[in-house]
Design a protein around this motif. Structure first.
Motif, PDB file in Angstrom:
ATOM      1  N   THR A  20       2.580  -6.038   6.200  1.00 19.09           N
ATOM      2  CA  THR A  20       2.340  -4.873   5.366  1.00 19.09           C
ATOM      3  C   THR A  20       3.648  -4.407   4.740  1.00 19.09           C
ATOM      4  OG1 THR A  20       2.599  -3.387   7.268  1.00 19.09           O
ATOM      5  CG2 THR A  20       0.354  -4.087   6.688  1.00 19.09           C
ATOM      6  N   VAL A  53      -5.369   0.441   7.502  1.00 15.23           N
ATOM      7  CA  VAL A  53      -4.272  -0.528   7.539  1.00 15.23           C
ATOM      8  C   VAL A  53      -3.946  -0.926   8.982  1.00 15.23           C
ATOM      9  CG1 VAL A  53      -1.808  -0.883   7.085  1.00 15.23           C
ATOM     10  CG2 VAL A  53      -3.287   0.059   5.295  1.00 15.23           C
ATOM     11  N   ASN A  59      -6.064   4.338   3.762  1.00 16.83           N
ATOM     12  CA  ASN A  59      -5.042   3.447   4.312  1.00 16.83           C
ATOM     13  C   ASN A  59      -4.512   3.934   5.650  1.00 16.83           C
ATOM     14  OD1 ASN A  59      -5.275   1.813   2.079  1.00 16.83           O
ATOM     15  ND2 ASN A  59      -3.572   2.760   0.977  1.00 16.83           N
ATOM     16  N   GLN A  77     -10.050  -1.517  -0.428  1.00 14.76           N
ATOM     17  CA  GLN A  77      -9.732  -1.219   0.958  1.00 14.76           C
ATOM     18  C   GLN A  77     -10.830  -1.753   1.865  1.00 14.76           C
ATOM     19  OE1 GLN A  77      -9.209   0.739  -1.565  1.00 14.76           O
ATOM     20  NE2 GLN A  77      -7.480   2.114  -1.278  1.00 14.76           N
ATOM     21  N   TYR A 137      -3.209  -0.139  -2.989  1.00 13.20           N
ATOM     22  CA  TYR A 137      -3.687  -1.162  -2.069  1.00 13.20           C
ATOM     23  C   TYR A 137      -3.790  -2.471  -2.842  1.00 13.20           C
ATOM     24  CZ  TYR A 137      -6.633  -3.043   1.773  1.00 13.20           C
ATOM     25  OH  TYR A 137      -7.151  -3.754   2.828  1.00 13.20           O
ATOM     26  N   TYR A 176       0.831  -1.203   0.000  1.00 12.18           N
ATOM     27  CA  TYR A 176       0.000   0.000   0.000  1.00 12.18           C
ATOM     28  C   TYR A 176       0.866   1.254   0.000  1.00 12.18           C
ATOM     29  CZ  TYR A 176       0.917   1.034   4.956  1.00 12.18           C
ATOM     30  OH  TYR A 176       1.515   1.364   6.141  1.00 12.18           O
TER      31      TYR A 176
END
Length: 250
Positions: free
Chosen positions: A204, A188, A184, A236, A223, A177
């Motif tokens: 991640t 995230v 995000n 997302q 993403y 991402y």
């Protein structure tokens, strides 16, 4: 409709259409910080004067955060018109402004990501076809690269080899991402928390430069979620959607 161009000079006071929270919200601050650093790369952010999701964001392809070869083209990061703004021709206004600006800068054409059928966070293929775009490349996961060349001799854009076959070696869930998408900044960390609670392997990879993004194993770098090496989605997710996905993949 009147439109405003967001610049270094006015970005602090202007809202960014895809994240309507207050300026101190992480979604807004992360996106604005990303935009601030892109303006010197030629990024243009044009939005409606009215508050809402009605904007276009584009940048010379050599500075785009995507693995694309398209010398002399402009790349549209996002063209988003939704809610009460739909059906009034605003998307056409914004696209035409991008075309005119790109031609004035000597560009050979424009390109954008889409798919055969409409997917979340991607341009509508029906709209692109109506405006004269054509598919010039497609990755194994169905993410298509569409282009609108300005001259007959303009070369067609292509994905870099690293993005043509989206697959990675790492097992478990791996999320690539960037801060280009404001959501995000909020979601995230939420997914990281859910994965920890569920004892799920989750990693991640925060792409923090155009060089990293231009060599990513996926056409979509804002993403891109993988599971056991296979590409899953560019959509997302909040905690509920991620939990639903975990159950489906179990």
């Amino acid at each position: 409709m009147e439109y405003i161009r967001v610049t270094k000079e006015n970005i602090d006071k202007e809202h960014i259409c895809c994240a309507l929270s207050k300026n101190n919200d992480i979604q807004v601050s992360s996106k604005k910080a990303w935009l601030q650093e892109r303006f010197d790369d030629g990024l243009v952010f044009l939005k409606s004067e009215e508050r809402g999701k009605c904007f276009i964001e584009y940048i010379p392809v050599e500075n785009a955060w995507n693995p694309i070869d398209a010398e002399g083209y402009m790349y549209i990061d996002c063209l988003w018109v939704s809610g009460s703004f739909k059906g009034h021709g605003y998307a056409t206004d914004l696209l035409n402004a991008c075309i005119e600006d790109s031609k004035s800068k000597g560009k050979k054409g424009i390109c954008i990501l889409s798919s055969q059928k409409k997917k979340p966070f991607l341009a509508d293929p029906k709209f692109l076809k109506l405006k004269g775009f054509n598919v010039c490349d497609e990755a194994d996961n169905g993410i298509q690269l569409w282009s609108l060349p300005f001259t007959e001799d303009a070369l067609q854009p292509q994905y870099k080899e690293c993005a043509k076959h989206p697959r990675i070696e790492e097992m478990g869930y791996v999320l690539y991402y960037t801060n280009q998408c404001p959501f995000n900044g909020k979601y995230v960390p939420v997914l990281e928390g859910v994965a920890k609670e569920q004892n799920v392997q989750f990693k991640t990879i925060h792409l923090q430069s155009k060089e990293e993004a231009q060599n990513a194993p996926t056409p979509i770098t804002t993403y891109a979620l993988f599971f056991d090496g296979e590409y899953l989605t560019n959509e997302q997710m909040n905690d509920k959607r991620f939990l639903k996905l975990l159950l489906k993949q179990a």
